[in-house]
Design a protein around this motif. Structure first.
Motif, PDB file in Angstrom:
ATOM      1  N   MET A  72      -3.044  63.414  65.056  1.00  0.00           N
ATOM      2  CA  MET A  72      -1.847  63.107  64.174  1.00  0.00           C
ATOM      3  C   MET A  72      -0.807  62.037  64.535  1.00  0.00           C
ATOM      4  SD  MET A  72      -0.633  66.981  62.746  1.00  0.00           S
ATOM      5  CE  MET A  72      -1.775  67.812  61.850  1.00  0.00           C
ATOM      6  N   SER A  73      -0.011  61.615  63.608  1.00  0.00           N
ATOM      7  CA  SER A  73       1.012  60.698  63.982  1.00  0.00           C
ATOM      8  C   SER A  73       2.227  61.801  64.419  1.00  0.00           C
ATOM      9  CB  SER A  73       1.569  59.892  63.126  1.00  0.00           C
ATOM     10  OG  SER A  73       2.117  60.563  62.047  1.00  0.00           O
ATOM     11  N   MET A  74       3.397  61.552  65.185  1.00  0.00           N
ATOM     12  CA  MET A  74       4.341  62.264  65.239  1.00  0.00           C
ATOM     13  C   MET A  74       5.073  62.809  63.951  1.00  0.00           C
ATOM     14  SD  MET A  74       6.533  64.387  66.789  1.00  0.00           S
ATOM     15  CE  MET A  74       6.105  63.983  68.767  1.00  0.00           C
ATOM     16  N   LYS A  75       5.130  61.814  62.983  1.00  0.00           N
ATOM     17  CA  LYS A  75       5.742  62.167  61.650  1.00  0.00           C
ATOM     18  C   LYS A  75       4.879  63.259  61.103  1.00  0.00           C
ATOM     19  CE  LYS A  75       7.281  59.951  57.372  1.00  0.00           C
ATOM     20  NZ  LYS A  75       6.495  60.438  56.638  1.00  0.00           N
ATOM     21  N   GLU A  76       3.545  63.088  61.186  1.00  0.00           N
ATOM     22  CA  GLU A  76       2.756  63.843  60.435  1.00  0.00           C
ATOM     23  C   GLU A  76       2.943  65.266  61.007  1.00  0.00           C
ATOM     24  OE1 GLU A  76      -1.029  61.185  59.004  1.00  0.00           O
ATOM     25  OE2 GLU A  76      -0.862  61.710  61.114  1.00  0.00           O
ATOM     26  N   LEU A  77       2.857  65.634  62.581  1.00  0.00           N
ATOM     27  CA  LEU A  77       2.800  66.679  62.976  1.00  0.00           C
ATOM     28  C   LEU A  77       4.201  67.431  62.744  1.00  0.00           C
ATOM     29  CD1 LEU A  77       2.020  68.724  65.216  1.00  0.00           C
ATOM     30  CD2 LEU A  77       3.000  67.508  66.849  1.00  0.00           C
ATOM     31  N   LEU A  78       5.382  66.774  62.584  1.00  0.00           N
ATOM     32  CA  LEU A  78       6.686  67.302  62.557  1.00  0.00           C
ATOM     33  C   LEU A  78       6.799  67.866  60.867  1.00  0.00           C
ATOM     34  CD1 LEU A  78       9.204  64.794  63.897  1.00  0.00           C
ATOM     35  CD2 LEU A  78       8.419  67.186  64.690  1.00  0.00           C
ATOM     36  N   GLU A  79       5.996  67.076  60.005  1.00  0.00           N
ATOM     37  CA  GLU A  79       6.036  67.688  58.420  1.00  0.00           C
ATOM     38  C   GLU A  79       5.191  68.574  58.285  1.00  0.00           C
ATOM     39  OE1 GLU A  79       4.867  63.824  56.833  1.00  0.00           O
ATOM     40  OE2 GLU A  79       6.755  63.343  56.548  1.00  0.00           O
ATOM     41  N   SER A  80       4.092  69.060  59.317  1.00  0.00           N
ATOM     42  CA  SER A  80       3.132  70.008  58.930  1.00  0.00           C
ATOM     43  C   SER A  80       3.478  71.298  59.670  1.00  0.00           C
ATOM     44  CB  SER A  80       1.638  69.327  59.266  1.00  0.00           C
ATOM     45  OG  SER A  80       1.675  68.935  60.599  1.00  0.00           O
ATOM     46  N   ALA A 132      -0.229  80.766  67.278  1.00  0.00           N
ATOM     47  CA  ALA A 132      -1.482  80.169  66.509  1.00  0.00           C
ATOM     48  C   ALA A 132      -1.551  80.478  65.337  1.00  0.00           C
ATOM     49  CB  ALA A 132      -2.473  80.676  67.665  1.00  0.00           C
ATOM     50  N   LYS A 133      -1.070  81.555  64.653  1.00  0.00           N
ATOM     51  CA  LYS A 133      -1.269  81.889  63.488  1.00  0.00           C
ATOM     52  C   LYS A 133      -0.265  81.155  62.710  1.00  0.00           C
ATOM     53  CE  LYS A 133      -2.692  86.595  64.514  1.00  0.00           C
ATOM     54  NZ  LYS A 133      -2.291  88.355  64.232  1.00  0.00           N
ATOM     55  N   LYS A 134       0.893  80.812  63.127  1.00  0.00           N
ATOM     56  CA  LYS A 134       1.964  80.091  62.182  1.00  0.00           C
ATOM     57  C   LYS A 134       2.478  78.879  62.566  1.00  0.00           C
ATOM     58  CE  LYS A 134       5.912  82.329  62.220  1.00  0.00           C
ATOM     59  NZ  LYS A 134       7.167  83.146  62.191  1.00  0.00           N
ATOM     60  N   PHE A 135       1.608  78.300  63.576  1.00  0.00           N
ATOM     61  CA  PHE A 135       2.103  77.050  64.071  1.00  0.00           C
ATOM     62  C   PHE A 135       2.102  75.749  62.836  1.00  0.00           C
ATOM     63  CE2 PHE A 135       1.497  72.759  66.104  1.00  0.00           C
ATOM     64  CZ  PHE A 135       2.426  72.926  67.176  1.00  0.00           C
ATOM     65  N   PHE A 136       1.097  76.049  61.877  1.00  0.00           N
ATOM     66  CA  PHE A 136       1.077  75.138  61.031  1.00  0.00           C
ATOM     67  C   PHE A 136       1.750  75.873  59.837  1.00  0.00           C
ATOM     68  CE2 PHE A 136      -1.869  72.668  63.459  1.00  0.00           C
ATOM     69  CZ  PHE A 136      -1.212  71.590  63.731  1.00  0.00           C
ATOM     70  N   ASN A 137       2.436  75.183  59.005  1.00  0.00           N
ATOM     71  CA  ASN A 137       2.999  75.720  57.550  1.00  0.00           C
ATOM     72  C   ASN A 137       1.602  76.321  56.827  1.00  0.00           C
ATOM     73  OD1 ASN A 137       5.849  75.461  57.652  1.00  0.00           O
ATOM     74  ND2 ASN A 137       5.611  73.244  57.410  1.00  0.00           N
ATOM     75  N   ASP A 138       0.603  75.543  56.725  1.00  0.00           N
ATOM     76  CA  ASP A 138      -0.609  76.233  55.825  1.00  0.00           C
ATOM     77  C   ASP A 138      -1.468  76.980  56.447  1.00  0.00           C
ATOM     78  OD1 ASP A 138      -1.707  74.631  57.814  1.00  0.00           O
ATOM     79  OD2 ASP A 138      -2.481  72.817  56.203  1.00  0.00           O
ATOM     80  N   GLY A 139      -0.986  77.374  57.703  1.00  0.00           N
ATOM     81  CA  GLY A 139      -1.661  78.369  58.448  1.00  0.00           C
ATOM     82  C   GLY A 139      -3.007  78.256  59.197  1.00  0.00           C
ATOM     83  N   ARG A 140      -3.491  76.929  59.280  1.00  0.00           N
ATOM     84  CA  ARG A 140      -4.613  76.478  59.553  1.00  0.00           C
ATOM     85  C   ARG A 140      -4.844  76.775  60.763  1.00  0.00           C
ATOM     86  NH1 ARG A 140      -3.225  70.165  59.719  1.00  0.00           N
ATOM     87  NH2 ARG A 140      -1.751  70.795  57.989  1.00  0.00           N
ATOM     88  N   HIS A 160       5.052  74.317  61.433  1.00  0.00           N
ATOM     89  CA  HIS A 160       6.201  75.377  61.014  1.00  0.00           C
ATOM     90  C   HIS A 160       7.515  75.334  61.730  1.00  0.00           C
ATOM     91  CE1 HIS A 160       8.290  79.497  60.731  1.00  0.00           C
ATOM     92  NE2 HIS A 160       7.385  79.645  59.627  1.00  0.00           N
ATOM     93  N   PRO A 161       8.732  75.247  60.889  1.00  0.00           N
ATOM     94  CA  PRO A 161       9.984  74.818  61.466  1.00  0.00           C
ATOM     95  C   PRO A 161      10.665  75.671  62.485  1.00  0.00           C
ATOM     96  CG  PRO A 161      10.095  75.978  58.993  1.00  0.00           C
ATOM     97  CD  PRO A 161       8.629  75.773  59.356  1.00  0.00           C
ATOM     98  N   THR A 162      10.031  76.868  62.656  1.00  0.00           N
ATOM     99  CA  THR A 162      10.720  77.916  63.717  1.00  0.00           C
ATOM    100  C   THR A 162       9.821  78.471  64.483  1.00  0.00           C
ATOM    101  OG1 THR A 162      10.672  79.741  62.203  1.00  0.00           O
ATOM    102  CG2 THR A 162      12.753  78.332  61.945  1.00  0.00           C
ATOM    103  N   ALA A 163       8.543  78.323  64.309  1.00  0.00           N
ATOM    104  CA  ALA A 163       7.546  78.871  65.170  1.00  0.00           C
ATOM    105  C   ALA A 163       7.679  78.625  66.596  1.00  0.00           C
ATOM    106  CB  ALA A 163       6.194  78.597  64.700  1.00  0.00           C
ATOM    107  N   TRP A 164       7.874  77.389  67.085  1.00  0.00           N
ATOM    108  CA  TRP A 164       8.132  77.236  68.530  1.00  0.00           C
ATOM    109  C   TRP A 164       9.267  77.554  68.920  1.00  0.00           C
ATOM    110  CZ3 TRP A 164       4.611  75.465  72.073  1.00  0.00           C
ATOM    111  CH2 TRP A 164       5.261  75.100  73.416  1.00  0.00           C
ATOM    112  N   SER A 165      10.362  77.387  68.123  1.00  0.00           N
ATOM    113  CA  SER A 165      11.451  78.151  68.867  1.00  0.00           C
ATOM    114  C   SER A 165      11.577  79.540  69.035  1.00  0.00           C
ATOM    115  CB  SER A 165      12.835  77.834  68.030  1.00  0.00           C
ATOM    116  OG  SER A 165      12.825  77.989  66.753  1.00  0.00           O
ATOM    117  N   GLU A 166      10.843  80.157  68.244  1.00  0.00           N
ATOM    118  CA  GLU A 166      10.844  81.503  68.357  1.00  0.00           C
ATOM    119  C   GLU A 166       9.800  82.123  69.349  1.00  0.00           C
ATOM    120  OE1 GLU A 166       8.827  82.830  64.598  1.00  0.00           O
ATOM    121  OE2 GLU A 166      10.478  82.388  63.193  1.00  0.00           O
TER     122      GLU A 166
END
Length: 259
Positions: free
Chosen positions: A81-89, A109-117, A91-97
């Motif tokens: 992905m591009s950085m822009k694509e990664l940031l958009e896809s 791993a379950k919530k890293f991506f917004n769509d749960g992939r 989860h907004p808080t998973a990494w900080s959590e």
């Protein structure tokens, strides 16, 4: 309101004509070749009464201050992905959590991506470990600080994967992993994290020099009375530390004290 003027014991020996200078006393956030350089004196160490605690104590951010952060280049490439694509896809808080220890890596791993992939978690960790390396020139600074018997601690927002950094680069040769967000449960730039460090070290905040590549984190250090240095590169950092009286005389390996 917390005063930003250093009150550190290591500044106590400066003559009045120097210590009254505002340029010599204000916390630093950039290169300061014009500021008067305080002399680093020693203060009694609480843990070992027979020895002296050498001040200042240094607190280092890790990612992009000591170690290159793989997030901006290697991780987008891993996900193709591009950085822009990664940031958009993502989860907004998973990494900080994850950084605060609120979730483990399986939950990440379950919530890293917004769509749960799903994705290859072990492959991601391998990618990151491969990318970890010292920022140019910083290992030499840490080695010299260690040889000159300064107390150095990590002060970092990072998950339990800091252990992967340690396995790869052996940072504990030079510093203690004392203040990691995943073990403390706090993150920069929360003032509570900085105050926790001050209380844990049992030290005046102005006896701490905090180094970070992000100005928001430096400003938070100012707010609790620490001295802050904005990291741009190793050469500037060494000049800034010298301007604060930090010793960089070469010490032969045989003279290095075991701590």
């Amino acid at each position: 309101m917390v005063s930003l003027l250093p009150r550190a014991p290591y500044l106590a020996s400066i003559p009045k004509s120097t210590s009254s200078s505002s340029s010599a006393l204000r916390p630093l956030c950039m290169s300061t070749t014009s500021a008067a350089a305080p002399t680093a004196a020693a203060a009694p160490a609480e843990a070992a009464p027979s020895r002296q605690r050498k001040l200042p104590v240094l607190l280092f951010d890790v990612m992009d201050t000591v170690v290159r952060d793989p997030f901006y280049h290697h991780i987008p490439a891993f996900f193709q992905m591009s950085m822009k694509e990664l940031l958009e896809s993502k989860h907004p808080t998973a990494w900080s959590e994850f950084e605060m220890g609120l979730i483990d890596e399986n939950e990440l791993a379950k919530k890293f991506f917004n769509d749960g992939r799903s994705f290859d978690l072990e492959g991601l960790k391998t990618c990151m470990v491969r990318a970890y390396e010292y920022v140019d020139g910083v290992e030499d600074i840490l080695c010299n600080l260690k040889q000159n018997n300064y107390e150095v601690h990590a002060f970092t927002n990072y998950p339990v994967w800091y252990q992967l950094v340690e396995e790869k680069l052996k940072l504990s040769k030079y510093l203690s992993w004392t203040f990691c967000s995943c073990t403390i449960g706090k993150r920069k730039p929360s003032p509570d994290f900085y105050l926790h460090a001050v209380h844990h070290l049992n030290i005046d905040p102005a006896s701490c020099i905090f180094i970070d590549d992000r100005m928001a984190n430096i400003e938070a250090a100012f707010s609790v009375g620490m001295i802050g240095l904005h990291f741009t590169n190793a050469e500037v950092l060494k000049k800034d530390l010298c301007s604060l009286g930090v010793e960089f005389e070469h010490v032969h390996q045989g003279q290095m004290q075991v701590q």
